[in-house]
Design a protein around this motif. Structure first.
Motif, PDB file in Angstrom:
ATOM      1  N   ALA A   9       0.773  -1.222   0.091  1.00 20.44           N
ATOM      2  CA  ALA A   9       0.072  -0.106  -0.008  1.00 20.44           C
ATOM      3  C   ALA A   9       0.807   1.467  -0.197  1.00 20.44           C
ATOM      4  CB  ALA A   9      -0.953  -0.126   1.341  1.00 20.44           C
ATOM      5  N   THR A  10       0.180   2.490  -0.449  1.00 18.84           N
ATOM      6  CA  THR A  10       0.748   3.670  -0.211  1.00 18.84           C
ATOM      7  C   THR A  10       0.215   4.357   1.110  1.00 18.84           C
ATOM      8  OG1 THR A  10       1.184   3.904  -2.689  1.00 18.84           O
ATOM      9  CG2 THR A  10       0.999   5.854  -1.174  1.00 18.84           C
ATOM     10  N   ILE A  11       1.068   4.529   2.127  1.00 18.41           N
ATOM     11  CA  ILE A  11       0.599   5.166   3.429  1.00 18.41           C
ATOM     12  C   ILE A  11       1.159   6.663   3.567  1.00 18.41           C
ATOM     13  CG2 ILE A  11       0.588   4.793   5.765  1.00 18.41           C
ATOM     14  CD1 ILE A  11       0.853   1.726   5.193  1.00 18.41           C
ATOM     15  N   LEU A  12       0.347   7.452   3.686  1.00 17.87           N
ATOM     16  CA  LEU A  12       0.583   8.905   3.901  1.00 17.87           C
ATOM     17  C   LEU A  12       0.574   9.182   5.757  1.00 17.87           C
ATOM     18  CD1 LEU A  12       1.250  11.886   3.401  1.00 17.87           C
ATOM     19  CD2 LEU A  12      -1.415  12.264   3.336  1.00 17.87           C
ATOM     20  N   VAL A  13       1.913   9.421   6.139  1.00 15.88           N
ATOM     21  CA  VAL A  13       2.034   9.682   7.456  1.00 15.88           C
ATOM     22  C   VAL A  13       2.247  11.199   7.585  1.00 15.88           C
ATOM     23  CG1 VAL A  13       3.689   9.603   9.536  1.00 15.88           C
ATOM     24  CG2 VAL A  13       3.226   7.265   7.848  1.00 15.88           C
ATOM     25  N   VAL A  14       1.293  11.971   8.677  1.00 14.67           N
ATOM     26  CA  VAL A  14       1.168  13.027   8.821  1.00 14.67           C
ATOM     27  C   VAL A  14       1.531  13.529  10.406  1.00 14.67           C
ATOM     28  CG1 VAL A  14      -0.163  15.262   8.477  1.00 14.67           C
ATOM     29  CG2 VAL A  14      -0.527  13.308   6.931  1.00 14.67           C
TER      30      VAL A  14
ATOM     31  N   ILE B 144       8.905  10.787  14.892  1.00 15.79           N
ATOM     32  CA  ILE B 144       7.826   9.847  14.544  1.00 15.79           C
ATOM     33  C   ILE B 144       7.529   9.748  13.166  1.00 15.79           C
ATOM     34  CG2 ILE B 144       5.326   9.944  14.698  1.00 15.79           C
ATOM     35  CD1 ILE B 144       6.414   9.546  17.373  1.00 15.79           C
ATOM     36  N   ARG B 145       7.889  10.738  12.055  1.00 12.12           N
ATOM     37  CA  ARG B 145       7.855  10.422  10.827  1.00 12.12           C
ATOM     38  C   ARG B 145       8.764   9.455  10.574  1.00 12.12           C
ATOM     39  NH1 ARG B 145       7.615  16.042  10.601  1.00 12.12           N
ATOM     40  NH2 ARG B 145       9.606  16.143   9.620  1.00 12.12           N
ATOM     41  N   ALA B 146      10.128   9.391  10.966  1.00 12.92           N
ATOM     42  CA  ALA B 146      11.146   8.672  10.644  1.00 12.92           C
ATOM     43  C   ALA B 146      10.663   7.285  11.090  1.00 12.92           C
ATOM     44  CB  ALA B 146      12.581   9.239  10.972  1.00 12.92           C
ATOM     45  N   LEU B 147      10.401   7.131  12.514  1.00 15.03           N
ATOM     46  CA  LEU B 147      10.210   5.998  12.588  1.00 15.03           C
ATOM     47  C   LEU B 147       9.272   5.084  12.190  1.00 15.03           C
ATOM     48  CD1 LEU B 147      10.776   3.589  15.060  1.00 15.03           C
ATOM     49  CD2 LEU B 147       9.119   4.840  16.347  1.00 15.03           C
ATOM     50  N   LEU B 148       8.047   5.811  11.794  1.00 11.37           N
ATOM     51  CA  LEU B 148       6.884   5.103  11.158  1.00 11.37           C
ATOM     52  C   LEU B 148       7.340   4.822   9.638  1.00 11.37           C
ATOM     53  CD1 LEU B 148       3.894   6.906  12.311  1.00 11.37           C
ATOM     54  CD2 LEU B 148       4.652   4.878  13.325  1.00 11.37           C
ATOM     55  N   SER B 149       8.006   5.784   9.115  1.00 12.04           N
ATOM     56  CA  SER B 149       8.265   5.540   7.617  1.00 12.04           C
ATOM     57  C   SER B 149       9.294   4.477   7.741  1.00 12.04           C
ATOM     58  CB  SER B 149       9.178   6.761   7.217  1.00 12.04           C
ATOM     59  OG  SER B 149       9.658   6.434   5.969  1.00 12.04           O
ATOM     60  N   GLU B 150      10.293   4.292   8.628  1.00 14.22           N
ATOM     61  CA  GLU B 150      11.274   2.741   8.619  1.00 14.22           C
ATOM     62  C   GLU B 150      10.431   1.498   9.023  1.00 14.22           C
ATOM     63  OE1 GLU B 150      14.988   1.088  11.118  1.00 14.22           O
ATOM     64  OE2 GLU B 150      13.977   2.870  11.562  1.00 14.22           O
TER      65      GLU B 150
ATOM     66  N   VAL C 126       5.621   4.661   1.515  1.00 13.08           N
ATOM     67  CA  VAL C 126       5.459   5.648   2.435  1.00 13.08           C
ATOM     68  C   VAL C 126       5.767   7.431   2.043  1.00 13.08           C
ATOM     69  CG1 VAL C 126       5.845   6.551   4.846  1.00 13.08           C
ATOM     70  CG2 VAL C 126       6.072   4.176   4.312  1.00 13.08           C
ATOM     71  N   GLU C 127       4.717   8.032   2.226  1.00 16.32           N
ATOM     72  CA  GLU C 127       4.743   9.379   1.898  1.00 16.32           C
ATOM     73  C   GLU C 127       4.617  10.401   3.192  1.00 16.32           C
ATOM     74  OE1 GLU C 127       5.302  10.814  -0.925  1.00 16.32           O
ATOM     75  OE2 GLU C 127       5.134   9.011  -2.203  1.00 16.32           O
TER      76      GLU C 127
ATOM     77  N   PRO D 169      -3.999   8.100  -1.061  1.00 17.32           N
ATOM     78  CA  PRO D 169      -3.158   7.220  -0.387  1.00 17.32           C
ATOM     79  C   PRO D 169      -4.157   6.029  -0.242  1.00 17.32           C
ATOM     80  CG  PRO D 169      -3.748   8.924   0.830  1.00 17.32           C
ATOM     81  CD  PRO D 169      -3.966   9.446  -0.386  1.00 17.32           C
ATOM     82  N   ASP D 170      -3.742   4.727   0.128  1.00 16.46           N
ATOM     83  CA  ASP D 170      -4.371   3.700   0.452  1.00 16.46           C
ATOM     84  C   ASP D 170      -4.780   3.958   2.011  1.00 16.46           C
ATOM     85  OD1 ASP D 170      -4.352   2.037  -2.114  1.00 16.46           O
ATOM     86  OD2 ASP D 170      -2.301   1.936  -1.355  1.00 16.46           O
TER      87      ASP D 170
END
Length: 236
Positions: free
Chosen positions: A2-7, A13-19, A28-29, A46-47
């Motif tokens: 899937a394509t997942i958008l993290v806001v 937090i962004r770096a951890l979730l992206s990894e 991951v976007e 995004p999905d």
């Protein structure tokens, strides 16, 4: 995948979730505020969206309302917050969020929530046949062949390799060799089995085997496990 958008306005937090999510095979976007999230949603859908509630410009619930009012809330949204309350979670679900994760977010809760959210959009996998025989209790934890007979020879060595292209739970090990060589052969097969079972996900393998990721990487390199093969398999 899937394509997942993290806001989230927190870089860590962004770096951890992206990894974690990238390691699971997802695309991951990232967006650090509502403006960037709006811009991405205008370009594509995004999905799944992981959306922080407390952000400095526009909070997550306000953005969720905007997407709902404009007809852009066509994907599941999981809200995140380190200062959330039951009232906040209820409000988020009232405006279209499907789940609420409280920070700090554990690996298990994140992966479970993402899996459940994405399963809402894809057909469910067929479950195992209810007629499949259960493994007797006295055989639990032991290698069992397809006919339910324990696949053990002298000394408890597995003699019947599993058939097919999937993870090989049963393999033949030559015991007439030095202990170190026998142990390395077993450990290599053990980690290759878990890598294949988890589709090359280092995060899941580390969790299943109880090793830190750094230690796991060193161990796999020491044993000569071909990580590029697992990555190729994961991408197919």
């Amino acid at each position: 995948m899937a394509t997942i958008l993290v806001v989230d306005d927190e870089l860590g937090i962004r770096a951890l979730l992206s990894e974690i999510l990238t390691d699971e095979g997802h695309t991951v976007e990232l967006a650090e505020n509502a403006a960037q999230a709006r811009a991405f949603r205008e370009r594509s859908r995004p999905d799944l969206v992981l959306l922080d509630i407390w952000m400095p410009d526009v909070d997550g619930i306000t953005l969720l309302k905007e997407w709902g009012a404009s007809g852009q809330l066509t994907m599941p949204v999981i809200m995140m917050s380190g200062h959330g309350t039951i009232d906040t979670a209820v409000e988020a679900t009232k405006f279209g969020a499907m789940a609420f994760l409280e920070k700090p977010i554990t690996l298990q809760k994140l992966l479970r929530a993402v899996e459940q959210a994405l399963s809402r959009q894809t057909p469910a996998r067929p479950s195992a046949s209810p007629l499949a025989p259960a493994t007797p209790n006295h055989l639990a934890g032991r290698p069992v062949a397809a006919d339910g007979v324990p696949a053990h020879g002298a000394g408890g060595a597995a003699l019947a390799p599993a058939q097919g292209n999937g993870p090989q739970a049963e393999q033949v090990f030559v015991l007439d060799r030095p202990l170190r060589e026998a142990r390395d052969a077993f450990e290599k097969a053990y980690f290759e089995f878990h890598l294949a079972k988890e589709n090359g996900s280092m995060t899941r393998v580390a969790e299943k085997t109880g090793l830190e990721r750094t230690h796991l990487y060193r161990k796999l390199k020491q044993l000569g496990v071909d990580l590029t093969r697992n990555k190729r398999s994961h991408g197919n």
